[in-house]
Design an enzyme around this catalytic site. Structure first.
Site, PDB file in Angstrom:
ATOM      1  N   TYR A 144     -33.194 -36.056  51.786  1.00  0.00           N
ATOM      2  CA  TYR A 144     -32.734 -36.104  50.398  1.00  0.00           C
ATOM      3  C   TYR A 144     -33.336 -34.951  49.603  1.00  0.00           C
ATOM      4  O   TYR A 144     -34.528 -34.651  49.723  1.00  0.00           O
ATOM      5  CB  TYR A 144     -33.150 -37.421  49.732  1.00  0.00           C
ATOM      6  N   SER A 145     -32.505 -34.321  48.784  1.00  0.00           N
ATOM      7  CA  SER A 145     -33.016 -33.308  47.871  1.00  0.00           C
ATOM      8  C   SER A 145     -34.002 -33.951  46.904  1.00  0.00           C
ATOM      9  O   SER A 145     -33.749 -35.028  46.372  1.00  0.00           O
ATOM     10  CB  SER A 145     -31.862 -32.675  47.080  1.00  0.00           C
ATOM     11  N   CYS A 343     -24.488 -27.984  44.035  1.00  0.00           N
ATOM     12  CA  CYS A 343     -24.966 -29.087  44.866  1.00  0.00           C
ATOM     13  C   CYS A 343     -24.095 -30.309  44.606  1.00  0.00           C
ATOM     14  O   CYS A 343     -23.962 -30.759  43.461  1.00  0.00           O
ATOM     15  CB  CYS A 343     -26.426 -29.405  44.553  1.00  0.00           C
ATOM     16  N   GLU A 383     -25.467 -26.114  48.431  1.00  0.00           N
ATOM     17  CA  GLU A 383     -25.664 -27.292  49.279  1.00  0.00           C
ATOM     18  C   GLU A 383     -24.570 -28.291  48.928  1.00  0.00           C
ATOM     19  O   GLU A 383     -24.648 -28.953  47.903  1.00  0.00           O
ATOM     20  CB  GLU A 383     -27.047 -27.913  49.064  1.00  0.00           C
ATOM     21  N   TYR A 385     -21.316 -31.077  50.598  1.00  0.00           N
ATOM     22  CA  TYR A 385     -20.956 -31.900  51.742  1.00  0.00           C
ATOM     23  C   TYR A 385     -19.524 -32.346  51.638  1.00  0.00           C
ATOM     24  O   TYR A 385     -18.916 -32.229  50.577  1.00  0.00           O
ATOM     25  CB  TYR A 385     -21.889 -33.117  51.835  1.00  0.00           C
TER      26      TYR A 385
END
Length: 385
Positions: A144-145, A343, A383, A385
């Site tokens: 996890y960030s 992100c 980043e 997804y």
């Protein structure tokens, strides 16, 4: 935020052996972690915060650190085979219920006893008890960030914070491929044919003060802050993709040790589905009030705002909100001192192109080459997804 990405970004990693936890109360040594390594990494974390580091990681020079643009930062002090046993300080639900089944997002503070130093933009791993989708116990590591700046929310260098959405999938109410709840036994959705509850996200969102938590890392070099205090930053986030930017912004505008050093401009764009889903809204407003010439904050609430620019469904997405300030943003994007960070959802990269490709081409450039140059100059950080 949790992601499935290459090793320097949040992802799933496989723990191939039983997990042995190492906590502050343990006096035994580990082949993976020593007191000297932790002390060295703590010193490096402080040095990195003072001097700044750039994002690209090079070869590992020594255990527990990694060289990034000539500077050493903490790196994988604790492995999946030998995690650090921390404890939960607090867990707070920071969203309100919406029509979505996965409406709940939690802010969780964990005590690492000063043994897991990190810098802004990195990630840590959490190992849930399991079982996971494959029936493995403990579950695979989930990264996890980090949502806190390096000193932690209390600025005492002993804690790390995460912002985690509870993953819930229900058949008939969106995507649901797997089920890990016996039919008819889910307390919230007893009539659903299938219900899947994220293993690690549920573990984190169910933590209570005092509960143990297994931590690995830190890791990650893609989302680090630029070294230049006069750099500008454009932050694009969707949902819990806000995590690294909260880490950055607390460093820039909140923490006693670092606030006032930043001389550039930071502009945050946050996209969420409902106003009840806005994350850290009061923090951003306070920063904006204190630093009106350096910090700007705008959000796109997709289910409540409309945009004619969105030809898909007419909703307001992050890129459409950015288009409202296209002239100012384009001047920033062209500035070689400006770094762009994204992100969250994968579509954000195409959203960035949607915002600026015409501008690039209007000035006689090819968008692909313009983007390639931004990446070469190390001012395009992603980043998704």
């Amino acid at each position: 935020m949790a992601l499935d990405l290459p090793v320097t970004r949040p992802l799933h990693l496989e723990a191939t052996r039983p997990v042995k936890a190492h906590g502050a109360s343990k006096s035994t040594s580990s082949p993976f972690v020593t007191t000297s390594r932790v002390s060295a990494a703590l010193a490096l974390a402080g040095l990195a915060r003072q001097c700044g580091v750039l994002r690209r990681a090079t070869a590992v020079k020594k255990k527990g650190v990694r060289v990034v643009e000539g500077k050493e930062i903490p790196w994988n002090l604790f492995s999946p085979k030998a995690p650090y046993k921390g404890s939960t300080v607090s867990k707070e639900t920071i969203t309100s219920k919406t029509p979505l089944v996965n409406w709940e997002t939690c802010h969780v503070i964990m005590d690492h006893g000063g043994k897991v130093p990190y810098i802004e933009g990195q990630s840590i791993g959490i190992i849930a008890p399991g079982p996971d989708k494959k029936g493995e116990t403990p579950a695979k590591i989930r990264l996890y960030s980090i949502a806190s700046s390096a000193p932690g929310d209390d600025e005492k260098n002993n804690t790390v914070s995460l912002v985690v959405k509870r993953v819930v999938e229900v058949a008939g109410r969106g995507w649901c491929e797997y089920s890990n709840v016996e039919k008819g036994k889910d307390p919230e959705f007893p009539d659903a044919a299938k219900v899947y509850r994220g293993v690690c996200s549920s573990h984190i969102c169910d933590l209570n003060a005092g509960d143990d938590v297994l931590i690995t890392g830190p890791t990650g070099a893609e989302m680090l802050l630029p070294e230049d205090p006069e750099a500008n930053m454009i932050f694009m986030a969707t949902g819990t993709g806000i995590a690294p930017f909260r880490s950055h912004l607390r460093n820039l505008f909140h923490d006693r040790v670092s606030k006032g050093k930043f001389k550039g401009v930071a502009w945050l764009f946050l996209g969420v589905p409902f106003s009840q889903s806005l994350l850290y809204d009061e923090e951003w407003k306070e920063m904006q009030a204190e630093y009106p010439d350096q910090f700007r904050y705008d959000y796109a609430v997709s289910s409540e705002e409309k945009s004619e620019k969105n030809k898909i469904n007419g909703e307001m997405w992050v890129q459409h909100k950015m288009m409202q300030y296209a002239d100012d943003l384009w001047e920033l994007v062209k500035d070689p001192k400006t770094h762009v960070y994204m992100c969250g959802l994968k579509g954000m990269e195409s959203g960035f192109a949607e915002c600026f490709q015409e501008r690039v081409e209007a000035e006689g450039m090819v968008y692909a080459e313009f983007l390639k140059k931004m990446k070469k100059d190390k001012r395009y950080h992603v980043e998704v997804y």
